[in-house]
Design an enzyme around this catalytic site. Structure first.
Site: not given
Length: 436
Positions: A156, A343
């Protein structure tokens, strides 16, 4: 398809002063007033450092194919240029334990725990940080590659740049548009250089990619202003990174937006974007929710988050599997690389019953609905090759401290006892059924 669970070093390991580890930016950030719930930090977390064999047993009983975890950079290089074998040995032991039970390791090199020594020397604002990251990555490849199934350079980069350096809600808590843009570029550049190192210099053969936090953007209304807000919000959350990685360019409209807040773009050097857009083996996406964009003339983005009437998790995130599909289709506009959902999960206010059970009905529903659309997307040829539930354990949820629970296993932080939740057993049944 590979089924797995995911964690991150700072969120679960603890043992912050053991094994030669030195502080990272989150250790320092947590000390600041108003940064983290009750100034909680990751010094103990889930004590995975000592309890990793118990946690691997939980994964084995769950039946997963793979475990995604991250390496703590300050365990490997506690000082600038100083390699720590004891820190590396911990990960070797963990990887050997996983191998014993035939669980494939997906390893993330950077999940936000920049060493304080690096931050004190400019951190990701300093282009030299790319070289420090290469040194660290080289050591990890040298010692660990034979045990690893796949590598992820960064988790991220949006969060590690804009949330951390522009909005200031994550470590190190900076609030500068210019800093966020520079950090995002250096993160992406370090990704490209490390992939080049892995594939072309070291000539190693496992899969390597990057994980993006992608979030589908809707406009709050169909008004001209809200649609403009949506375009800009989409540019920040998604296109800034997707365009760089797959087109070798940044969106011009975002450069124009950022430009009014910056002294220039001299940090982007010749050849950088070619390196950033180097071929990878997969693209990882973390999907949790979508956002709605509302026009805001006071924001540099001309956008703010609007409220929707959709059902929400305990952190106020919209529950919308339909937006999961839209997000994957957005990625397919850019690439036909295999997509790994690195995720996906949800936060709820779980209660431990007296008999040790946790009836997390809402998480069960979220898990089922999102895995259902994964099956549907694959039936439509969208080529999702892996799914990792976030998270194996309740853990340190960054600025929320220990107040929010995402795990399929409940952790009593006082005793460090683990209690599988109903969602754990549901996931186990889904995995078992799909392996038949």
């Amino acid at each position: 398809m590979i089924y797995g669970v995911a964690t991150a070093a700072y969120q679960i390991e603890g043992a912050s002063n053991l094994g030669g580890r030195t502080p990272c930016i989150w250790d320092e950030f947590a000390k600041g007033d108003g940064n983290v719930y009750k100034k909680q930090d990751g010094s103990v977390a889930c004590d995975h450092y000592h309890l990793y064999k118990e946690d691997v047993k939980l994964m084995t009983d769950l039946g997963v194919d793979s475990y995604r975890f991250s390496i703590a950079w300050p365990r490997i290089f506690p000082e600038k240029g100083v390699f720590n074998q004891e820190g590396m040995d911990y990960y070797i032991d963990l990887l050997k334990e996983l191998k014993k039970y035939n669980i494939k390791a997906s390893v993330t090199l950077y999940h936000w725990d920049l060493p304080m020594w690096a931050y004190n020397d400019g951190g990701w604002l300093n282009r030299q940080c790319v070289d420090w990251f290469i040194e660290y990555s080289t050591a990890c490849f040298k010692h660990l590659d034979k045990y690893v199934y796949s590598w992820i350079t960064h988790n991220e980069p949006f969060c590690a740049s804009f949330l951390s350096h522009t909005l200031g809600i994550l470590a190190p808590g900076r609030k500068s548009v210019e800093e966020g843009v520079i950090v995002s570029h250096h993160l992406l550049l370090s990704h490209g250089k490390v992939v080049d190192l892995y594939k072309n210099t070291l000539k190693l053969k496992n899969d390597i990619g990057i994980t993006l936090s992608l979030m589908w953007q809707d406009s709050l209304t169909d008004s001209f202003e809200d649609n403009l807000a949506k375009i800009n919000s989409d540019g920040l959350f998604n296109r800034w990174f997707l365009d760089a990685l797959f087109k070798g360019e940044y969106p011009t409209y975002m450069l124009n937006l950022f430009g009014s807040k910056m002294s220039g773009f001299s940090f982007i050097k010749d050849g950088d974007l070619k390196l950033i857009s180097i071929d990878c083996d997969f693209i990882g996406i973390n999907y949790y929710t979508r956002t709605t964009a509302k026009y805001d003339s006071t924001s540099f983005l001309l956008s703010m988050m609007g409220y929707s009437s959709l059902p929400k998790t305990a952190v106020g995130w919209d529950i919308t599997p339909e937006s999961f599909v839209k997000t994957v289709k957005m990625v397919r506009e850019y690439t036909d690389l295999p997509i790994v959902v690195t995720e996906n999960g949800s936060c709820w206010d779980d209660e431990l019953n007296s008999d040790g059970t946790i009836n997390d009905v809402n998480r069960v529903d979220y898990l089922k609905s999102h895995l259902q659309v994964v099956d549907e997307m694959n039936a439509d040829g969208l080529n999702i090759t892996g799914y990792y539930a976030w998270s194996l354990l309740d853990n340190y949820e960054w600025s929320h401290g220990y107040s929010k629970r995402f795990g399929i296993v409940y952790v009593d932080y006082e005793t460090q006892k683990r209690y599988p939740k109903d969602s754990y057993y549901t996931y186990r049944e889904i995995i078992k059924k799909n392996k038949k």
